[in-house]
Design a protein around this motif. Structure first.
Motif, PDB file in Angstrom:
ATOM      1  N   TRP A  36       0.844  -1.193   0.000  1.00 41.18           N
ATOM      2  CA  TRP A  36       0.000   0.000   0.000  1.00 41.18           C
ATOM      3  C   TRP A  36       0.878   1.240   0.000  1.00 41.18           C
ATOM      4  O   TRP A  36       1.960   1.239   0.567  1.00 41.18           O
ATOM      5  CB  TRP A  36      -0.831   0.060   1.285  1.00 41.18           C
ATOM      6  N   ARG A  57      -7.785   3.634   6.611  1.00 41.29           N
ATOM      7  CA  ARG A  57      -7.644   3.582   5.157  1.00 41.29           C
ATOM      8  C   ARG A  57      -8.413   4.750   4.562  1.00 41.29           C
ATOM      9  O   ARG A  57      -9.558   5.004   4.937  1.00 41.29           O
ATOM     10  CB  ARG A  57      -8.213   2.267   4.625  1.00 41.29           C
ATOM     11  N   SER A  59      -9.371   5.687   0.817  1.00 42.83           N
ATOM     12  CA  SER A  59      -9.358   5.244  -0.580  1.00 42.83           C
ATOM     13  C   SER A  59      -8.307   4.135  -0.732  1.00 42.83           C
ATOM     14  O   SER A  59      -8.416   3.117  -0.072  1.00 42.83           O
ATOM     15  CB  SER A  59      -9.106   6.421  -1.502  1.00 42.83           C
ATOM     16  N   ASN A  60      -7.302   4.343  -1.569  1.00 45.32           N
ATOM     17  CA  ASN A  60      -6.296   3.296  -1.777  1.00 45.32           C
ATOM     18  C   ASN A  60      -4.993   3.601  -1.025  1.00 45.32           C
ATOM     19  O   ASN A  60      -3.943   3.108  -1.375  1.00 45.32           O
ATOM     20  CB  ASN A  60      -6.018   3.108  -3.266  1.00 45.32           C
ATOM     21  N   ARG A  61      -5.071   4.403   0.015  1.00 47.60           N
ATOM     22  CA  ARG A  61      -3.917   4.798   0.822  1.00 47.60           C
ATOM     23  C   ARG A  61      -4.173   4.505   2.289  1.00 47.60           C
ATOM     24  O   ARG A  61      -5.281   4.664   2.769  1.00 47.60           O
ATOM     25  CB  ARG A  61      -3.657   6.296   0.621  1.00 47.60           C
TER      26      ARG A  61
END
Length: 67
Positions: A36, A57, A59-61
């Motif tokens: 990640w 978390r 979103s994608n981070r």
């Protein structure tokens, strides 16, 4: 293998720093075998091999903190 939703509900999720992308701002971390991109809420320095705690978390981070 655990899904993100399963481990997201766990109290303390830890991982390891794999790479420093932008010192003091962005890292690549490995959590449960998945890589990640990560950032932190405050000022922190992490180095490859260092253990971290996942706070949340976005979103994608992941947002991380020192252990």
């Amino acid at each position: 293998m655990s899904t993100f939703r399963e481990w997201q509900s766990q109290e303390s999720i830890q991982g390891i720093v794999d790479e420093v992308i932008d010192p003091g701002k962005e890292w690549r971390v490995k959590v449960y075998g998945v890589y990640w991109h990560a950032s932190t809420l405050g000022h922190a320095s992490f180095f490859p091999g260092e253990r971290i705690q996942v706070l949340k978390r976005e979103s994608n981070r992941l947002v991380i903190a020192p252990i």
